[in-house]
Design an enzyme around this catalytic site. Structure first.
Site, PDB file in Angstrom:
ATOM      1  N   CYS A 189      91.513 -57.567 -66.268  1.00 53.23           N
ATOM      2  CA  CYS A 189      90.608 -57.257 -67.558  1.00 53.23           C
ATOM      3  C   CYS A 189      91.365 -56.515 -68.369  1.00 53.23           C
ATOM      4  O   CYS A 189      91.139 -55.318 -68.554  1.00 53.23           O
ATOM      5  CB  CYS A 189      89.118 -56.552 -67.251  1.00 53.23           C
ATOM      6  SG  CYS A 189      88.364 -56.594 -68.589  1.00 53.23           S
ATOM      7  N   ALA A 219      86.436 -61.520 -63.582  1.00 53.06           N
ATOM      8  CA  ALA A 219      85.631 -62.019 -62.899  1.00 53.06           C
ATOM      9  C   ALA A 219      85.059 -63.373 -63.451  1.00 53.06           C
ATOM     10  O   ALA A 219      84.648 -64.299 -62.631  1.00 53.06           O
ATOM     11  CB  ALA A 219      84.437 -60.946 -62.437  1.00 53.06           C
ATOM     12  N   CYS A 223      86.267 -61.841 -71.793  1.00 56.39           N
ATOM     13  CA  CYS A 223      86.401 -60.316 -71.822  1.00 56.39           C
ATOM     14  C   CYS A 223      85.411 -59.705 -72.793  1.00 56.39           C
ATOM     15  O   CYS A 223      85.516 -59.934 -74.130  1.00 56.39           O
ATOM     16  CB  CYS A 223      87.848 -59.802 -72.246  1.00 56.39           C
ATOM     17  SG  CYS A 223      88.148 -58.053 -72.151  1.00 56.39           S
TER      18      CYS A 223
HETATM   19  C1  LIG Z   1      87.589 -51.135 -65.084  1.00 50.85           C
HETATM   20  C2  LIG Z   1      87.518 -52.659 -64.780  1.00 50.85           C
HETATM   21  C3  LIG Z   1      86.645 -53.566 -65.750  1.00 50.85           C
HETATM   22  C4  LIG Z   1      86.725 -54.856 -65.662  1.00 50.85           C
HETATM   23  N1  LIG Z   1      85.960 -55.745 -66.495  1.00 50.85           N
HETATM   24  C5  LIG Z   1      85.816 -56.942 -66.503  1.00 50.85           C
HETATM   25  C6  LIG Z   1      84.761 -57.469 -67.416  1.00 50.85           C
HETATM   26  O1  LIG Z   1      84.422 -57.045 -68.513  1.00 50.85           O
HETATM   27  N2  LIG Z   1      84.744 -59.019 -67.103  1.00 50.85           N
HETATM   28  C7  LIG Z   1      85.414 -59.520 -66.134  1.00 50.85           C
HETATM   29  O2  LIG Z   1      84.980 -60.701 -65.976  1.00 50.85           O
HETATM   30  N3  LIG Z   1      86.301 -58.771 -65.362  1.00 50.85           N
HETATM   31  C8  LIG Z   1      86.250 -57.589 -65.163  1.00 50.85           C
HETATM   32  N4  LIG Z   1      87.224 -56.837 -64.543  1.00 50.85           N
HETATM   33  C9  LIG Z   1      87.911 -57.921 -63.518  1.00 50.85           C
HETATM   34  C10 LIG Z   1      87.488 -58.235 -62.347  1.00 50.85           C
HETATM   35  O3  LIG Z   1      86.635 -57.280 -61.639  1.00 50.85           O
HETATM   36  C11 LIG Z   1      88.292 -58.889 -61.313  1.00 50.85           C
HETATM   37  O4  LIG Z   1      89.040 -59.785 -61.950  1.00 50.85           O
HETATM   38  C12 LIG Z   1      87.385 -59.738 -60.260  1.00 50.85           C
HETATM   39  O5  LIG Z   1      86.908 -58.685 -59.355  1.00 50.85           O
HETATM   40  C13 LIG Z   1      88.883 -60.154 -59.289  1.00 50.85           C
HETATM   41  O6  LIG Z   1      88.256 -60.847 -58.008  1.00 50.85           O
HETATM   42  P1  LIG Z   1      89.042 -60.818 -56.905  1.00 50.85           P
HETATM   43  O7  LIG Z   1      88.320 -61.352 -55.568  1.00 50.85           O
HETATM   44  O8  LIG Z   1      90.155 -61.595 -57.241  1.00 50.85           O
HETATM   45  O9  LIG Z   1      89.518 -59.564 -56.350  1.00 50.85           O
HETATM   46  P2  LIG Z   1      88.622 -58.021 -55.882  1.00 50.85           P
HETATM   47  O10 LIG Z   1      87.388 -58.522 -56.389  1.00 50.85           O
HETATM   48  O11 LIG Z   1      89.419 -57.071 -56.149  1.00 50.85           O
HETATM   49  O12 LIG Z   1      88.831 -58.442 -54.358  1.00 50.85           O
HETATM   50  C14 LIG Z   1      89.706 -58.677 -53.523  1.00 50.85           C
HETATM   51  C15 LIG Z   1      89.453 -58.252 -52.221  1.00 50.85           C
HETATM   52  O13 LIG Z   1      90.622 -58.391 -51.250  1.00 50.85           O
HETATM   53  C16 LIG Z   1      90.281 -57.542 -50.133  1.00 50.85           C
HETATM   54  N5  LIG Z   1      91.753 -57.182 -49.748  1.00 50.85           N
HETATM   55  C17 LIG Z   1      92.771 -56.853 -50.213  1.00 50.85           C
HETATM   56  N6  LIG Z   1      93.830 -56.704 -49.554  1.00 50.85           N
HETATM   57  C18 LIG Z   1      93.383 -57.363 -48.071  1.00 50.85           C
HETATM   58  C19 LIG Z   1      93.994 -57.645 -46.961  1.00 50.85           C
HETATM   59  N7  LIG Z   1      95.393 -57.333 -46.701  1.00 50.85           N
HETATM   60  N8  LIG Z   1      93.213 -57.959 -46.027  1.00 50.85           N
HETATM   61  C20 LIG Z   1      91.820 -58.259 -46.151  1.00 50.85           C
HETATM   62  N9  LIG Z   1      90.970 -58.119 -47.392  1.00 50.85           N
HETATM   63  C21 LIG Z   1      91.868 -57.542 -48.479  1.00 50.85           C
HETATM   64  C22 LIG Z   1      89.981 -56.161 -50.934  1.00 50.85           C
HETATM   65  O14 LIG Z   1      89.259 -55.182 -49.904  1.00 50.85           O
HETATM   66  C23 LIG Z   1      88.921 -56.630 -51.875  1.00 50.85           C
HETATM   67  O15 LIG Z   1      87.716 -56.708 -51.506  1.00 50.85           O
HETATM   68  C24 LIG Z   1      87.361 -55.531 -64.483  1.00 50.85           C
HETATM   69  C25 LIG Z   1      87.912 -54.767 -63.672  1.00 50.85           C
HETATM   70  C26 LIG Z   1      88.071 -53.506 -63.500  1.00 50.85           C
HETATM   71  C27 LIG Z   1      88.811 -52.491 -62.658  1.00 50.85           C
END
Ligand SMILES: Cc1cc2nc3c(=O)[nH]c(=O)nc-3n(C[C@H](O)[C@H](O)[C@H](O)COP(=O)(O)OP(=O)(O)OC[C@H]3O[C@@H](n4cnc5c(N)ncnc54)[C@H](O)[C@@H]3O)c2cc1C
Length: 454
Positions: free
Chosen positions: A205, A350, A383
């Protein structure tokens, strides 16, 4: 006494952030029995993308054929339950507009029923023999692998962090442990510099580092402290935002609200005891500049998860190397990627996960039938640029950094309705749509809203 408390907190911090690092997993593995399991679809990571894909896979091939590896104990020992967080809400939590509690639910409650939850971390991925090894010594084989491991926050790359967070006046919306510190720093602000940073790495983000600046400015205005505050945004980037339409709108706001923006400034050190932050000037190598601060919001450097680094699945930078159209791995056809851990050349959000999940669902169906994947991901990401406690500019764009807007109105304007979407509607869509595998992004609605013209 004070020092030992800080040391203890530092230890706790380190533990919280290292549960999935290989060395720690290896420790956990000592003395554990080896066992073998097999799943038709194995999902690595149970965050936004992992839960979404496991829900979709459950519908496709049945819950008993799907497993998710997501760490269990010690992920957050401060809560009894293992939690799943809706991270986009943390922008509002850091500004005191929502509570941290409302951003989380237990992981058990979002895990699709019947799907096997392997409560461990992935320690090793061996795509040549289609197996992974977990931190507790289990070897799991798969027919199809979905990698959804997110990214790694790297506060430790900034000298003085993370231990600097134990001092007042500093916070970061990017982590569970520090988001409430942003709110504390904002409430305790008296006078001086309020500093906001953007690191010299890819981030999730990309709007969030500046959203908290606009909210802070609004808060200081509301509480009468604005005349005593210099609000400064130091970013490593050469632009305020990557999409011109929205960058133009943000520059207008910056001018109107008298915010100082310094491009190509990268935070390298925090001297939290003296409330000083040191930046390198990226266009003048070797030159640094030090700012005193009353409040500092840190957006940390970010990188790929350790388990991918040096793995045959990763590109040179360590990110999962997938085809940008169909999200299939470039060299291992039974491996797929989604979300922040991939090298997809779009903004990591997300919202992007939602659009990717619909494409990946289709790609996997085709591959399972020995057919060519046909549905293409256009790089859609979004965003909601929160510009105050009741306004948002809803940025939506594609791989070409061109606006790809859902609504037939100018989304480059600050709007109250978009704030309500961000604060109320989107969390609902996340918990009840995306994580259940029912929301694949606004593409179909965009077509309707634009009478089939987009
Ligand atoms: C402050 C902030 C604001 C944001 N604002 C927005 C917004 O306004 N709009 C938007 O769409 N998005 C936003 N986002 C971004 C969004 O939250 C992420 O892009 C999204 O969560 C990505 O999903 P993901 O599954 O790829 O990663 P995550 O949701 O981070 O999940 C990754 C998972 O992998 C697991 N993992 C890591 N390593 C291992 C391992 N070795 N073995 C097993 N499991 C592991 C972790 O425990 C975690 O549960 C924001 C994020 C933040 C921090």
């Amino acid at each position: 006494m004070a020092l030992s408390v800080i040391r203890w907190q530092h230890l706790l911090w380190t533990r919280l952030h290292r549960v999935c690092e290989p060395s720690v997993c290896r420790l956990h593995a000592t003395g554990c029995q080896q066992s073998k399991e097999h799943y038709k679809v194995l999902v690595l990571g149970g965050g936004s993308a992992g839960i979404t894909m496991s829900a979709r896979m459950k519908r496709k091939i049945g819950a008993e054929n799907v497993a998710v590896v997501e760490p269990s104990e010690a992920r957050n020992p401060l809560h009894r339950l293992i939690m799943h967080y809706y991270q986009p809400l943390w922008t509002l939590v850091g500004a005191g507009a929502k509570s941290l509690k409302t951003s989380g639910r237990s992981t058990a409650s979002v895990m699709p029923s019947g799907v096997k939850w392997i409560k461990s971390c992935v320690q090793e991925i061996n795509p040549d023999n289609s197996t992974v090894r977990t931190g507790d010594g289990k070897e799991i084989s798969y027919q199809y692998l979905i990698v959804a491991l997110g990214l790694k926050l790297q506060y430790e790359k900034i000298k003085g962090l993370p231990e600097g967070f134990e001092h007042p006046g500093i916070g970061s919306n990017y982590s569970l442990q520090t988001v409430n510190k942003t709110w504390a720093a904002l409430q305790n602000f008296k006078e001086g510099n309020a500093l906001f940073t953007f690191p010299n790495t890819p981030v999730k983000c990309a709007g969030a580092p500046q959203k908290i600046m606009y909210l802070s400015e609004a808060y200081l205005r509301k509480t009468g402290k604005r005349p005593k505050a210099n609000i400064i945004y130091n970013t490593s980037l050469p632009v305020l935002f990557g999409v011109k339409k929205y960058a133009d709108a943000l520059w207008e706001i910056v001018k109107k609200r008298d915010l100082q923006v310094n491009l190509r400034h990268n935070l390298i050190e925090v001297r939290a005891d003296k409330r000083e932050a040191v930046f390198e000037k990226l266009d003048n190598p070797g030159e640094t500049v030090t700012y005193e601060y009353e409040m500092l919001h840190v957006t940390p450097p970010m990188g790929p998860p350790d388990v991918l680094k040096g793995n045959p699945l990763a590109d040179q930078g360590g990110w999962l190397d997938v085809d940008k159209d169909v999200l299939q791995h470039k060299r291992y056809p039974n491996v797929f990627g989604i979300g922040d851990c991939t090298n997809l050349p779009t903004s990591k959000t997300a919202a992007a996960v939602a659009a990717q999940s619909a494409v990946l669902d289709r790609t996997i169906s085709k591959v399972m039938k020995n057919e060519q994947p046909d549905k293409k991901y256009d790089g859609y990401t979004s965003c909601p640029l929160v510009t105050s406690y009741n306004t948002v500019i809803l940025a939506e764009f594609d791989y070409k950094q061109q606006p790809l807007e859902t609504f037939p109105i100018d989304q480059g304007k600050e709007r109250i309705i978009m704030y309500h979407m961000k604060a109320t509607l989107m969390p609902h869509l996340y918990w009840h749509g995306l994580l259940r595998g029912l929301w694949g992004g606004p593409g179909p609605y965009r077509k309707i809203m634009h009478l089939g013209m987009k």
